[in-house]
Design a protein around this motif. Structure first.
Motif, mmCIF file in Angstrom:
data_model
loop_
_atom_site.group_PDB
_atom_site.id
_atom_site.type_symbol
_atom_site.label_atom_id
_atom_site.label_comp_id
_atom_site.label_asym_id
_atom_site.label_seq_id
_atom_site.Cartn_x
_atom_site.Cartn_y
_atom_site.Cartn_z
ATOM 1 N N ALA A 73 -20.927 -5.290 -5.888
ATOM 2 C CA ALA A 73 -19.118 -4.902 -5.997
ATOM 3 C C ALA A 73 -18.517 -4.055 -7.279
ATOM 4 O O ALA A 73 -18.853 -3.419 -7.646
ATOM 5 N N VAL A 74 -17.901 -3.389 -5.817
ATOM 6 C CA VAL A 74 -17.096 -1.704 -6.706
ATOM 7 C C VAL A 74 -15.262 -1.213 -6.543
ATOM 8 O O VAL A 74 -15.532 -1.919 -4.899
ATOM 9 N N THR A 75 -15.152 -0.955 -7.309
ATOM 10 C CA THR A 75 -13.822 -0.369 -6.837
ATOM 11 C C THR A 75 -14.203 0.944 -7.199
ATOM 12 O O THR A 75 -14.365 2.240 -7.480
ATOM 13 N N LEU A 76 -13.041 1.818 -5.736
ATOM 14 C CA LEU A 76 -13.657 3.176 -5.063
ATOM 15 C C LEU A 76 -12.413 3.524 -5.583
ATOM 16 O O LEU A 76 -11.273 3.021 -5.049
ATOM 17 N N ILE A 77 -11.884 4.618 -6.699
ATOM 18 C CA ILE A 77 -10.725 5.356 -6.760
ATOM 19 C C ILE A 77 -11.129 6.631 -5.659
ATOM 20 O O ILE A 77 -11.957 7.738 -6.656
ATOM 21 N N HIS A 82 -9.588 1.244 -2.889
ATOM 22 C CA HIS A 82 -10.512 0.495 -2.278
ATOM 23 C C HIS A 82 -11.648 -0.451 -2.960
ATOM 24 O O HIS A 82 -12.603 -0.008 -4.067
ATOM 25 N N ALA A 83 -11.639 -2.140 -3.394
ATOM 26 C CA ALA A 83 -12.371 -3.100 -3.605
ATOM 27 C C ALA A 83 -13.371 -3.374 -2.692
ATOM 28 O O ALA A 83 -13.368 -3.571 -2.192
ATOM 29 N N ALA A 84 -14.243 -2.855 -3.012
ATOM 30 C CA ALA A 84 -15.796 -2.871 -1.455
ATOM 31 C C ALA A 84 -16.564 -4.360 -2.616
ATOM 32 O O ALA A 84 -16.999 -3.849 -3.556
ATOM 33 N N GLY A 85 -16.190 -4.870 -1.761
ATOM 34 C CA GLY A 85 -17.448 -6.108 -1.836
ATOM 35 C C GLY A 85 -16.413 -7.689 -2.572
ATOM 36 O O GLY A 85 -16.726 -8.338 -3.620
#
Length: 360
Positions: free
Chosen positions: A190-194, A152-155
């Motif tokens: 902004a972060v990319t959640l794995i 998921h790409a948050a922001g």
């Protein structure tokens, strides 16, 4: 005896329709001179006990006369958030009088002085949590088996945040929603959640290289090919309990892969074979990680956010030693304590706080 319930604000005689219509639990009142709280739990129907996650032994419920009202008055310390469920002879259930749940069969209780957890919505046991749209099918040659990894790409995406025990953060606690909120409020970039699911925690999260070799050589290339925006030069690893141990191990042994760590209640008591002992925490303070840190690796480029529950009395010496040794080895360290025991309900705000600080 009526004061048992009246002092918690419940009207009517226990077991009546009026009583059950107003029932909202758990409810707490001050415990008196010794501090803490007395918390009332209610159950309707058959005999049961309350199972708390790590904080307490099971508490049996008492029946009120010949009614269908079962209850327990539980003395709780100040500043506690805890996961629990009701256990009968053949099943476990969430608390039907508590609107705050964690998955389908667990509830969360918090004493009135427990700090707020901004960004984490109160969810009921009936709620279906939103899932990231991107799902990667990972068949690992090194680890064996197949896994479904959500991304998921948050922001809009950014540095990668690898969430160990990812299924817990998908299905029990709404991490995607919480990270989206924290990013939207400017409390982290902004972060990319794995979300990485685990198949065999004891084996995979021990201090062994196979998991991290597989993440480096197999999983992260899959993320790169997925098209989800991500800064692949920055990887923050977040883990709890044995996951926190594994995160710190990765930072020590794979410094080119891991840039920062956020660990909550990490199992720094761990040594090879310790999980099979009658008292796993009774071995050398700091376990294998402390022994590795005494070799004074150069951690000058590493940021580590440590957190542990303030009620985890036996965990504290192990965590405190590792915190000290990591800082002496050159890591930039942040230390905090959560109002909890060994419990994901207490770790979840520390997760956001630790990741935000790691990326500052």
């Amino acid at each position: 005896m009526e004061n048992t319930f009246a002092k918690f604000g419940f009207p009517g005689k226990p077991g009546t329709d009026e009583f059950w219509a107003a029932a909202r639990a758990p409810a707490s009142v001050p415990a008196g001179d010794h501090g803490g709280w007395v918390t009332l739990f209610l159950w309707r129907g058959s005999p049961a006990s309350i199972g708390f996650e790590s904080w307490s032994e099971p508490v049996p419920l008492r029946r009120w006369g010949h009614t269908d009202c079962w209850y327990a008055e539980v003395v709780m310390p100040a500043r506690l958030r805890v996961t629990y469920q009701f256990r009968t002879d053949d099943a476990a259930y969430a608390d039907p009088f508590n609107p705050v749940g964690a998955g389908g069969d667990r509830s969360i209780a918090a004493t009135p002085d427990a700090p707020a957890q901004p960004h984490w919505p109160a969810i009921s046991t009936a709620d279906v949590l939103p899932l990231p749209r991107t799902r990667l099918r990972w068949t690992s040659e090194r680890l064996g088996g197949r896994r479904s990894v959500r991304v998921h790409a948050a922001g809009g995406g950014g540095p990668m945040v690898l969430l160990l025990d990812g299924d817990d953060w998908l299905y029990l606690h709404p991490a995607m929603t919480a990270f989206d909120s924290a990013v939207a409020h400017g409390e982290m970039p902004a972060v990319t959640l794995i979300f990485l699911p685990t198949q065999a925690r004891d084996a995979e999260f021990g201090c062994r290289p196979e998991l991290w070799e597989a993440i480096r050589d197999e999983l992260l290339p899959l993320v790169a090919e997925s098209g989800v925006p991500a800064d692949r030069d920055r990887l923050v690893v977040a883990g709890q309990s044995l996951g926190g141990l594994s995160a710190m191990h990765a930072a020590l042994e794979f410094p080119d892969l891991v840039s920062s760590v956020a660990c909550q209640s990490a199992s720094f008591w761990w040594t090879p074979g310790a999980v099979d002992l009658a008292d796993p925490m009774g071995g050398p303070v700091g376990g294998a990680i402390a022994a590795r840190l005494r070799e004074r690796p150069d951690l000058s480029g590493l940021r580590v956010a440590f957190d542990v529950g303030e009620h985890e009395t036996r965990m504290l010496p192990h965590c405190e030693l590792v915190e000290t040794l990591a800082e002496q080895a050159g890591a930039t360290v942040r230390v905090s304590r959560s109002a909890s025991g060994h419990d994901r309900a207490g770790w979840r705000h520390a997760l956001l706080r630790g990741v935000a600080w790691a990326l500052a």
